[in-house]
Write a protein that holds these residues in place. Sequence first.
Motif, PDB file in Angstrom:
ATOM      1  N   ASP A   1      -6.552 -21.534  27.950  1.00  0.00           N
ATOM      2  CA  ASP A   1      -5.206 -22.150  27.799  1.00  0.00           C
ATOM      3  C   ASP A   1      -5.096 -23.267  28.578  1.00  0.00           C
ATOM      4  OD1 ASP A   1      -4.577 -20.077  26.235  1.00  0.00           O
ATOM      5  OD2 ASP A   1      -3.559 -18.848  27.942  1.00  0.00           O
ATOM      6  N   GLY A   2      -6.121 -24.179  28.860  1.00  0.00           N
ATOM      7  CA  GLY A   2      -6.095 -25.474  29.316  1.00  0.00           C
ATOM      8  C   GLY A   2      -6.036 -25.449  31.036  1.00  0.00           C
ATOM      9  N   LYS A   3      -6.288 -24.339  31.387  1.00  0.00           N
ATOM     10  CA  LYS A   3      -6.150 -24.286  32.842  1.00  0.00           C
ATOM     11  C   LYS A   3      -7.054 -23.087  33.553  1.00  0.00           C
ATOM     12  CE  LYS A   3      -2.364 -20.768  33.560  1.00  0.00           C
ATOM     13  NZ  LYS A   3      -1.034 -20.494  34.125  1.00  0.00           N
ATOM     14  N   ILE A   4      -7.321 -23.321  34.822  1.00  0.00           N
ATOM     15  CA  ILE A   4      -8.275 -22.062  35.404  1.00  0.00           C
ATOM     16  C   ILE A   4      -7.613 -21.188  35.658  1.00  0.00           C
ATOM     17  CG2 ILE A   4      -9.710 -21.967  37.577  1.00  0.00           C
ATOM     18  CD1 ILE A   4     -10.236 -24.892  37.521  1.00  0.00           C
ATOM     19  N   ALA A   5      -8.136 -19.879  35.013  1.00  0.00           N
ATOM     20  CA  ALA A   5      -7.387 -18.748  35.374  1.00  0.00           C
ATOM     21  C   ALA A   5      -8.185 -17.956  36.385  1.00  0.00           C
ATOM     22  CB  ALA A   5      -7.340 -17.893  33.907  1.00  0.00           C
ATOM     23  N   GLY A   6      -9.303 -18.230  36.765  1.00  0.00           N
ATOM     24  CA  GLY A   6     -10.402 -17.379  37.706  1.00  0.00           C
ATOM     25  C   GLY A   6     -11.404 -18.282  38.219  1.00  0.00           C
ATOM     26  N   HIS A   7     -12.048 -17.344  39.384  1.00  0.00           N
ATOM     27  CA  HIS A   7     -13.053 -18.224  40.234  1.00  0.00           C
ATOM     28  C   HIS A   7     -13.847 -17.203  40.829  1.00  0.00           C
ATOM     29  CE1 HIS A   7     -14.408 -19.865  44.146  1.00  0.00           C
ATOM     30  NE2 HIS A   7     -14.901 -20.812  43.130  1.00  0.00           N
ATOM     31  N   VAL A   8     -15.116 -17.337  40.718  1.00  0.00           N
ATOM     32  CA  VAL A   8     -15.997 -16.415  41.734  1.00  0.00           C
ATOM     33  C   VAL A   8     -17.091 -17.257  42.338  1.00  0.00           C
ATOM     34  CG1 VAL A   8     -17.999 -16.031  39.731  1.00  0.00           C
ATOM     35  CG2 VAL A   8     -17.541 -14.611  41.606  1.00  0.00           C
ATOM     36  N   LEU A   9     -17.363 -16.845  43.438  1.00  0.00           N
ATOM     37  CA  LEU A   9     -18.208 -17.878  44.224  1.00  0.00           C
ATOM     38  C   LEU A   9     -19.208 -16.724  44.939  1.00  0.00           C
ATOM     39  CD1 LEU A   9     -18.914 -20.203  46.002  1.00  0.00           C
ATOM     40  CD2 LEU A   9     -17.534 -19.563  47.809  1.00  0.00           C
ATOM     41  N   LEU A  10     -20.416 -17.141  44.677  1.00  0.00           N
ATOM     42  CA  LEU A  10     -21.733 -16.363  45.256  1.00  0.00           C
ATOM     43  C   LEU A  10     -22.179 -17.307  46.251  1.00  0.00           C
ATOM     44  CD1 LEU A  10     -21.349 -14.581  42.720  1.00  0.00           C
ATOM     45  CD2 LEU A  10     -23.704 -14.310  42.648  1.00  0.00           C
ATOM     46  N   SER A  11     -22.497 -16.906  47.563  1.00  0.00           N
ATOM     47  CA  SER A  11     -23.121 -17.534  48.611  1.00  0.00           C
ATOM     48  C   SER A  11     -24.090 -16.742  49.349  1.00  0.00           C
ATOM     49  CB  SER A  11     -22.123 -18.094  49.638  1.00  0.00           C
ATOM     50  OG  SER A  11     -21.303 -17.037  49.998  1.00  0.00           O
ATOM     51  N   GLU A  12     -24.976 -17.539  49.970  1.00  0.00           N
ATOM     52  CA  GLU A  12     -26.107 -16.610  50.535  1.00  0.00           C
ATOM     53  C   GLU A  12     -25.630 -16.068  52.065  1.00  0.00           C
ATOM     54  OE1 GLU A  12     -29.295 -19.667  51.487  1.00  0.00           O
ATOM     55  OE2 GLU A  12     -30.071 -19.301  49.261  1.00  0.00           O
ATOM     56  N   VAL A  13     -26.128 -14.995  52.064  1.00  0.00           N
ATOM     57  CA  VAL A  13     -26.116 -13.969  53.348  1.00  0.00           C
ATOM     58  C   VAL A  13     -27.375 -13.699  53.694  1.00  0.00           C
ATOM     59  CG1 VAL A  13     -23.612 -13.405  53.152  1.00  0.00           C
ATOM     60  CG2 VAL A  13     -25.559 -11.957  52.128  1.00  0.00           C
TER      61      VAL A  13
END
Length: 179
Positions: free
Chosen positions: A60-72
Motif C-alpha cells: 500500500d505504498g508504505k513499509i509495513a514490516g522489517h526484519v534484521l538478522l545480524s551476526e552473533v
Amino acid sequence: MDGVIMIRQETEEDFRQVQEVVRLAFQGVEESDRTEHLLVERLRRSDAYIPQLSLVAETDGKIAGHVLLSEVKVVSGSDVHTVLSVAPLSVLPAYQRKGIGGMLLREAHKRALELGYGAVLLLGHEDYYPRFGYGRASMFGIRFPFDAPDACCMAMELKAGGLDGIHGMVHYPDAFGME
C-alpha cells in the motif's frame, strides 16, 4: 491491506520509516523495553550488520514490516562460531496477523542461507517462532546470557547440520548493549 506485499532489502532512504515501524510494533509489547528501534540503529553502525539481511515488507505504498538478522557468536572455550540472530522482527500493528512477519522471516532465512550462514538464533514468543522451524536452543547446548524462559530462547538450522558442533554461550555484539 489491498496491495501486493513486496519484500526487499532496506535502503538508507528507508531508515526513518523503519525506525517508526519498529518503534510502533513494540509499543504495546509487555516484554519490550521500547528501545528496539535504537537497537536497529546501533546494529547498522556495527560490524555485525549485514545490509542484505535487513529487509522490509512494502505494501500500500508504505513499509509495513522489517526484519534484521545480524551476526552473533556462540562461544565454548576456544571454539567460536558465527551464527545469526533475529533482532528485531517488526510489523506495524495495523498489519499484524496478516502473514507479513512470516514472509519477512522466510525471505531472511533464504537470503541468509544464500550468503552461507548455517543457523539462526532468537529470543521470541514460544508460540510464534516454532512454525518457522525454531526450537529450543538448549536442545543444541546453546545458552543465552540473560534470564529468559528456555522455551523463548530458540535456534534453527538453515541447512542440515547447521548447528553441528556448535554449543556454548551466545555472545552478542556491543550494539546490543548487554555488557
